[in-house]
Every structure is written in C-alpha cells, then in structure tokens.
Enzyme design. Sequence first.
Site, PDB file in Angstrom:
ATOM      1  N   LYS A  13      33.618  35.263  36.104  1.00 47.59           N
ATOM      2  CA  LYS A  13      33.809  35.219  34.639  1.00 47.59           C
ATOM      3  C   LYS A  13      34.636  34.004  34.222  1.00 47.59           C
ATOM      4  CE  LYS A  13      35.769  39.288  34.472  1.00 47.59           C
ATOM      5  NZ  LYS A  13      35.771  39.618  35.915  1.00 47.59           N
ATOM      6  N   ARG A  88      37.466  46.064  28.350  1.00 46.06           N
ATOM      7  CA  ARG A  88      37.292  46.586  29.696  1.00 46.06           C
ATOM      8  C   ARG A  88      37.229  48.109  29.724  1.00 46.06           C
ATOM      9  NH1 ARG A  88      39.658  42.064  32.900  1.00 46.06           N
ATOM     10  NH2 ARG A  88      40.094  42.795  34.979  1.00 46.06           N
ATOM     11  N   ARG A 160      46.833  34.232  43.673  1.00 53.19           N
ATOM     12  CA  ARG A 160      47.298  35.316  42.797  1.00 53.19           C
ATOM     13  C   ARG A 160      47.807  36.509  43.596  1.00 53.19           C
ATOM     14  NH1 ARG A 160      42.671  36.189  38.288  1.00 53.19           N
ATOM     15  NH2 ARG A 160      43.164  38.362  38.743  1.00 53.19           N
ATOM     16  N   ARG A 171      41.024  47.238  42.152  1.00 54.75           N
ATOM     17  CA  ARG A 171      40.448  46.587  40.964  1.00 54.75           C
ATOM     18  C   ARG A 171      38.966  46.932  40.842  1.00 54.75           C
ATOM     19  NH1 ARG A 171      42.330  40.667  42.126  1.00 54.75           N
ATOM     20  NH2 ARG A 171      41.026  40.126  40.334  1.00 54.75           N
TER      21      ARG A 171
END
Length: 221
Positions: A13, A88, A160, A171
Amino acid sequence: MNLVLLGPPGAGKGTQAVRLAEAFGLQHLSSGDLLRAERKSGTELGRRVASYMDSGALVPDDIIVEVILARVLNPTKPAGVLLDGFPRTLAQAEALDKALANASKKVDLVVSLVVPDEPIVERITGRRVCPTCGAVYHVKTLPPAKEGVCDKDSSALVHRTDDTAEVVKERLSAYHAQTRPLEDYYRGKGLMVEVDGTADVETVFQAARREISNRVGEARA
Ligand code: AP5
C-alpha cells in the site's frame, strides 16, 4: 477525488500510494505514518497508541478517526486524497462516509491489493524505511544503492519495531478479522476494484493506475 487503498500488511500500500498520489496529484495520507509521527514527537496521543501498534493490534476507532478525518476533509492537494491504511474497520468506513457526505464529498474508488499471507512475512521482515522521507525499501527485492542508507536523502534506514515475524502474525490476524469485511462493504457500493499485488512493483502500479483512470479520472502524466 478520494481514493482508498486496501490490503493486508505488506501488500504494498505504501509503496504504491507514493506512486499513485504523484500520478493523480493527490495527497497521500497514511494512517500508520501519522501514528508513528505522533509517537516520534512524544505526544500524549503517541503514548496512547504505542502499545497497540507494538503488539500488532489496531488502535481504537475513535482515536484514528479523530487523527485522520480533519485531514481528509481539508486536503493539502486540491485534487483530493489517497488513503493508505484507513479505513480499517466497518466503524471507520462508516465514519469516513458520513464525514465526506456532510462535506458533499464521497469515496470515489477503493483499490484492493490482493496478496496471500505466504509472501507477507518475507516482505515485512525485509522492509527498511527512511525515517526522514518515508521511502520504503526491501533488503532483497528493492535494496538501496548503499546498504542501510536512503538513496534520496542519505538517512540511515530503520527497521520498524512492528516488523518482526511474531508481530506480523498478529497484524495479519487483525486484518482478516477486522479489515477484510470492508471488501464486501465497498463491493456492495460498487466501489471495489482488485489488483494482483503479487506482481512486481511497476506492474502493480500500472494496473492500479489503469483501474483508477478507467473508473474515476485520468492521471496527470
Ligand atoms: P500501517 O503502517 O498502516 O501498516 P500496515 O497496514 O500493516 O501496512 P504496512 O505499512 O506494513 O504495509 P504496506 O502495505 O504499506 O506495504 P509496503 O508498501 O511498505 O499500520 C501500522 C499500525 O498502526 C497497525 O498495526 C495499527 O496498530 C496502527 N494503525 C494504522 N492505521 C490504523 C487504522 N486505520 N485503525 C487502527 N489502527 C491503525 O511494502 C512492504 C514491503 O514489501 C516493502 O519492503 C516493499 O519494498 C515490499 N514490496 C512492496 N510491493 C512489492 C511487490 N509488488 N513485490 C515485492 N515486494 C514488494
């Protein structure tokens, strides 16, 4: 024009949003980047969202809705926004629709990047990002010219904290439980187009760009 990019973590994305925003003259709004900026600045909001993000859970709807909606309604680019990572959940999608409708605007198209779970862990654990300009790399598939250094501004690239194999599983499970239902929501409104996100970056970009041009409006270049 208000566009939404949907897809699991690591679908590409962010990678595609930068390119598509440039092609259509849109403001790229990434909910993850906005939350990480709050954390970096050490704000109260940043402290509130840290534990959710580090565990791979979604942050509460009311927090993210407050962070992002004002920006959606007041884009820095006159052409509109490209949303990456928001909405989301169904509650977020409904809040977005309501806020846009109040401003006589709407979501014009939702582009879903389709990638199965298998390649996601490899993509995410190998990702490196530039803390200064946000450029996204991958140690194997999209390495910078000099290892660990951003091609654009020479900043040291970072990994990250939520990009570990363990957190990625959480996730992905949050994505399947809370975000996948959005596909039916937008399909029901006739707004969903799907693009194969397993192809190489340029092929995915061209396919998404074509869908947007066909359905909403021509790219600038
Ligand atoms: P967020 O930052 O939005 O993370 P995400 O959705 O998990 O998405 P990613 O940034 O991991 O992946 P991406 O799809 O952008 O992939 P990328 O282009 O980088 O959210 C982080 C956290 O914030 C959430 O877990 C949650 O806690 C919170 N949050 C954010 N928004 C929220 C919301 N709305 N509600 C509640 N909580 C929210 O690519 C990944 C890697 O793959 C890169 O290395 C790239 O080089 C590589 N790659 C990309 N495309 C390709 C390709 N075509 N082929 C091969 N490799 C590729």
